[in-house]
Design a protein around this motif. Structure first.
Motif, PDB file in Angstrom:
ATOM      1  N   TYR A  18       0.836  -1.206   0.000  1.00 30.19           N
ATOM      2  CA  TYR A  18       0.000   0.000   0.000  1.00 30.19           C
ATOM      3  C   TYR A  18       0.871   1.256   0.000  1.00 30.19           C
ATOM      4  O   TYR A  18       0.635   2.194  -0.781  1.00 30.19           O
ATOM      5  N   ASP A  19       1.885   1.293   0.852  1.00 26.62           N
ATOM      6  CA  ASP A  19       2.760   2.462   0.908  1.00 26.62           C
ATOM      7  C   ASP A  19       3.480   2.682  -0.413  1.00 26.62           C
ATOM      8  O   ASP A  19       3.691   3.822  -0.844  1.00 26.62           O
ATOM      9  N   ALA A  20       3.866   1.584  -1.067  1.00 24.39           N
ATOM     10  CA  ALA A  20       4.622   1.680  -2.314  1.00 24.39           C
ATOM     11  C   ALA A  20       3.764   2.094  -3.502  1.00 24.39           C
ATOM     12  O   ALA A  20       4.240   2.781  -4.411  1.00 24.39           O
ATOM     13  N   LEU A  21       2.488   1.664  -3.504  1.00 27.08           N
ATOM     14  CA  LEU A  21       1.682   1.742  -4.727  1.00 27.08           C
ATOM     15  C   LEU A  21       0.478   2.666  -4.630  1.00 27.08           C
ATOM     16  O   LEU A  21      -0.321   2.734  -5.563  1.00 27.08           O
ATOM     17  N   ARG A  22       0.344   3.415  -3.557  1.00 28.46           N
ATOM     18  CA  ARG A  22      -0.880   4.186  -3.365  1.00 28.46           C
ATOM     19  C   ARG A  22      -1.076   5.253  -4.436  1.00 28.46           C
ATOM     20  O   ARG A  22      -2.205   5.666  -4.699  1.00 28.46           O
ATOM     21  N   GLU A  23       0.011   5.728  -5.086  1.00 29.96           N
ATOM     22  CA  GLU A  23      -0.107   6.725  -6.145  1.00 29.96           C
ATOM     23  C   GLU A  23      -0.232   6.102  -7.533  1.00 29.96           C
ATOM     24  O   GLU A  23      -0.449   6.813  -8.514  1.00 29.96           O
ATOM     25  N   ASP A  24      -0.085   4.793  -7.627  1.00 26.91           N
ATOM     26  CA  ASP A  24      -0.213   4.118  -8.921  1.00 26.91           C
ATOM     27  C   ASP A  24      -1.637   4.293  -9.437  1.00 26.91           C
ATOM     28  O   ASP A  24      -2.599   4.068  -8.698  1.00 26.91           O
ATOM     29  N   PRO A  25      -1.814   4.701 -10.694  1.00 30.98           N
ATOM     30  CA  PRO A  25      -3.165   4.987 -11.195  1.00 30.98           C
ATOM     31  C   PRO A  25      -4.144   3.821 -11.061  1.00 30.98           C
ATOM     32  O   PRO A  25      -5.324   4.044 -10.781  1.00 30.98           O
ATOM     33  N   PHE A  26      -3.683   2.597 -11.266  1.00 34.12           N
ATOM     34  CA  PHE A  26      -4.577   1.438 -11.165  1.00 34.12           C
ATOM     35  C   PHE A  26      -5.137   1.325  -9.751  1.00 34.12           C
ATOM     36  O   PHE A  26      -6.354   1.244  -9.544  1.00 34.12           O
ATOM     37  N   TYR A  27      -4.243   1.331  -8.767  1.00 32.62           N
ATOM     38  CA  TYR A  27      -4.677   1.129  -7.383  1.00 32.62           C
ATOM     39  C   TYR A  27      -5.362   2.369  -6.814  1.00 32.62           C
ATOM     40  O   TYR A  27      -6.300   2.253  -6.016  1.00 32.62           O
ATOM     41  N   ALA A  28      -4.927   3.548  -7.252  1.00 29.70           N
ATOM     42  CA  ALA A  28      -5.597   4.768  -6.814  1.00 29.70           C
ATOM     43  C   ALA A  28      -7.036   4.808  -7.312  1.00 29.70           C
ATOM     44  O   ALA A  28      -7.944   5.278  -6.605  1.00 29.70           O
ATOM     45  N   THR A  29      -7.263   4.296  -8.516  1.00 27.08           N
ATOM     46  CA  THR A  29      -8.618   4.239  -9.062  1.00 27.08           C
ATOM     47  C   THR A  29      -9.500   3.312  -8.237  1.00 27.08           C
ATOM     48  O   THR A  29     -10.666   3.632  -7.961  1.00 27.08           O
ATOM     49  N   LEU A  30      -8.953   2.180  -7.838  1.00 24.90           N
ATOM     50  CA  LEU A  30      -9.720   1.282  -6.966  1.00 24.90           C
ATOM     51  C   LEU A  30     -10.021   1.950  -5.625  1.00 24.90           C
ATOM     52  O   LEU A  30     -11.161   1.893  -5.136  1.00 24.90           O
ATOM     53  N   GLU A  31      -9.028   2.595  -5.039  1.00 22.69           N
ATOM     54  CA  GLU A  31      -9.233   3.172  -3.714  1.00 22.69           C
ATOM     55  C   GLU A  31     -10.277   4.285  -3.738  1.00 22.69           C
ATOM     56  O   GLU A  31     -11.056   4.429  -2.790  1.00 22.69           O
ATOM     57  N   ARG A  32     -10.304   5.050  -4.801  1.00 25.16           N
ATOM     58  CA  ARG A  32     -11.303   6.135  -4.895  1.00 25.16           C
ATOM     59  C   ARG A  32     -12.722   5.597  -4.922  1.00 25.16           C
ATOM     60  O   ARG A  32     -13.666   6.333  -4.621  1.00 25.16           O
ATOM     61  N   ARG A  33     -12.876   4.341  -5.281  1.00 21.67           N
ATOM     62  CA  ARG A  33     -14.211   3.749  -5.356  1.00 21.67           C
ATOM     63  C   ARG A  33     -14.559   2.923  -4.118  1.00 21.67           C
ATOM     64  O   ARG A  33     -15.579   2.232  -4.101  1.00 21.67           O
ATOM     65  N   ALA A  34     -13.736   2.998  -3.110  1.00 23.26           N
ATOM     66  CA  ALA A  34     -14.038   2.296  -1.863  1.00 23.26           C
ATOM     67  C   ALA A  34     -15.324   2.851  -1.265  1.00 23.26           C
ATOM     68  O   ALA A  34     -15.618   4.045  -1.384  1.00 23.26           O
ATOM     69  N   PRO A  35     -16.115   2.000  -0.616  1.00 22.11           N
ATOM     70  CA  PRO A  35     -17.418   2.442  -0.099  1.00 22.11           C
ATOM     71  C   PRO A  35     -17.327   3.581   0.908  1.00 22.11           C
ATOM     72  O   PRO A  35     -18.203   4.443   0.941  1.00 22.11           O
ATOM     73  N   ASP A  36     -16.278   3.590   1.717  1.00 21.33           N
ATOM     74  CA  ASP A  36     -16.155   4.595   2.774  1.00 21.33           C
ATOM     75  C   ASP A  36     -14.757   5.202   2.723  1.00 21.33           C
ATOM     76  O   ASP A  36     -13.764   4.513   2.971  1.00 21.33           O
ATOM     77  N   PRO A  37     -14.629   6.500   2.400  1.00 18.85           N
ATOM     78  CA  PRO A  37     -13.301   7.122   2.345  1.00 18.85           C
ATOM     79  C   PRO A  37     -12.519   6.989   3.639  1.00 18.85           C
ATOM     80  O   PRO A  37     -11.284   6.951   3.627  1.00 18.85           O
ATOM     81  N   GLU A  38     -13.219   6.884   4.764  1.00 17.86           N
ATOM     82  CA  GLU A  38     -12.540   6.784   6.056  1.00 17.86           C
ATOM     83  C   GLU A  38     -11.823   5.443   6.222  1.00 17.86           C
ATOM     84  O   GLU A  38     -10.881   5.334   7.016  1.00 17.86           O
ATOM     85  N   THR A  39     -12.285   4.450   5.505  1.00 12.16           N
ATOM     86  CA  THR A  39     -11.687   3.115   5.627  1.00 12.16           C
ATOM     87  C   THR A  39     -11.111   2.626   4.297  1.00 12.16           C
ATOM     88  O   THR A  39     -10.926   1.426   4.104  1.00 12.16           O
ATOM     89  N   SER A  40     -10.816   3.551   3.383  1.00 11.23           N
ATOM     90  CA  SER A  40     -10.336   3.145   2.059  1.00 11.23           C
ATOM     91  C   SER A  40      -8.982   2.432   2.134  1.00 11.23           C
ATOM     92  O   SER A  40      -8.704   1.524   1.344  1.00 11.23           O
ATOM     93  N   ARG A  41      -8.143   2.827   3.091  1.00 11.21           N
ATOM     94  CA  ARG A  41      -6.870   2.132   3.246  1.00 11.21           C
ATOM     95  C   ARG A  41      -7.104   0.673   3.618  1.00 11.21           C
ATOM     96  O   ARG A  41      -6.468  -0.230   3.047  1.00 11.21           O
ATOM     97  N   ASP A  42      -8.006   0.420   4.554  1.00 15.19           N
ATOM     98  CA  ASP A  42      -8.313  -0.960   4.936  1.00 15.19           C
ATOM     99  C   ASP A  42      -8.872  -1.744   3.753  1.00 15.19           C
ATOM    100  O   ASP A  42      -8.605  -2.944   3.602  1.00 15.19           O
ATOM    101  N   THR A  43      -9.649  -1.067   2.917  1.00 18.78           N
ATOM    102  CA  THR A  43     -10.188  -1.707   1.722  1.00 18.78           C
ATOM    103  C   THR A  43      -9.067  -2.175   0.805  1.00 18.78           C
ATOM    104  O   THR A  43      -9.079  -3.311   0.301  1.00 18.78           O
ATOM    105  N   MET A  44      -8.073  -1.316   0.600  1.00 20.72           N
ATOM    106  CA  MET A  44      -6.956  -1.695  -0.262  1.00 20.72           C
ATOM    107  C   MET A  44      -6.079  -2.759   0.391  1.00 20.72           C
ATOM    108  O   MET A  44      -5.548  -3.646  -0.298  1.00 20.72           O
ATOM    109  N   LEU A  45      -5.924  -2.705   1.701  1.00 26.77           N
ATOM    110  CA  LEU A  45      -5.146  -3.746   2.373  1.00 26.77           C
ATOM    111  C   LEU A  45      -5.792  -5.113   2.178  1.00 26.77           C
ATOM    112  O   LEU A  45      -5.097  -6.121   1.997  1.00 26.77           O
ATOM    113  N   ALA A  46      -7.113  -5.157   2.198  1.00 26.55           N
ATOM    114  CA  ALA A  46      -7.812  -6.422   1.942  1.00 26.55           C
ATOM    115  C   ALA A  46      -7.525  -6.914   0.525  1.00 26.55           C
ATOM    116  O   ALA A  46      -7.357  -8.127   0.289  1.00 26.55           O
TER     117      ALA A  46
END
Length: 205
Positions: A18-46
């Motif tokens: 997550y720390d390495a790839l959070r700015e990568d367009p592919f993964y950033a696009t997924l994170e922006r679509r997480a159901p809750d912005p407050e827990t988007s990091r946990d969503t990507m960790l899953a």
């Protein structure tokens, strides 16, 4: 692997990805679509948890010998039954852990990239799906250490490997490992270019 298998064993490696790839367009696009912005990091960790477990079960996985600062996640060719099982588990996990918006974005990006990249690679190729190294460990040769063990296996098996990158600054790093750029495409959902790089097996591997 049961689709509901607990993959939290890998959480420290997922945090590094997550720390390495959070700015990568592919993964950033997924994170922006997480159901809750407050827990988007946990969503990507899953997402990373499942991807690491998936590689251990169906592909190749390289974890550092001396820490939890990164990982490389690989896909290899599978028979039709295992390929279908892998796909169903991945889609079920994304839908369950990340939500329908993330699942739709994932499918849209992967379908485009598979169609675009497909003619440039072989069905026998091994695919470097994810590789990431915490920023503070970069520039120390540790990134190559996450990739070389699989390249050595690929050389022994006489198979090519390939990857896709949205980060042109990383291309020189991959070139030092023997990869050559073979195509560039504009992915519509991210609206960003990505490059396909492929490496032929080395006879002395």
């Amino acid at each position: 692997m049961p689709c509901g298998a607990d993959s939290h064993t890998y959480r420290r490696y997922s945090e590094a990805l997550y720390d390495a790839l959070r700015e990568d367009p592919f993964y950033a696009t997924l994170e922006r679509r997480a159901p809750d912005p407050e827990t988007s990091r946990d969503t990507m960790l899953a997402y990373y948890d499942h991807s690491i477990l998936e590689a251990e079960t169906y592909g190749r996985l390289v974890l550092p010998q001396d820490g939890t600062f990164g990982a490389s996640v690989w896909s290899v060719p599978l028979d039709s039954a295992r390929a279908r099982q892998k796909s169903l588990c991945k889609h079920e996990a994304i839908g369950r852990e990340m939500g329908e918006a993330c699942l739709q974005a994932y499918e849209t990006m992967c379908d485009f990239m598979a169609d675009a990249t497909g003619p440039l690679v072989s069905e026998r190729d091994w695919y470097l799906s994810i590789v990431g190294l915490r920023p503070k460990f970069q520039g120390q040769g540790r990134g190559a250490d996450l990739i070389r063990p699989v390249l050595e296996d690929a050389d022994r098996a006489s198979v090519a490997t390939y990857l896709e990158t949205f980060t042109p600054a990383n291309m020189s790093f991959y070139a030092r490992l023997g990869y050559e750029a073979s195509g560039c495409f504009r992915e519509p959902l991210t609206d960003r270019d990505y490059w396909v790089m492929r490496r032929q097996p080395r006879a002395d591997g």
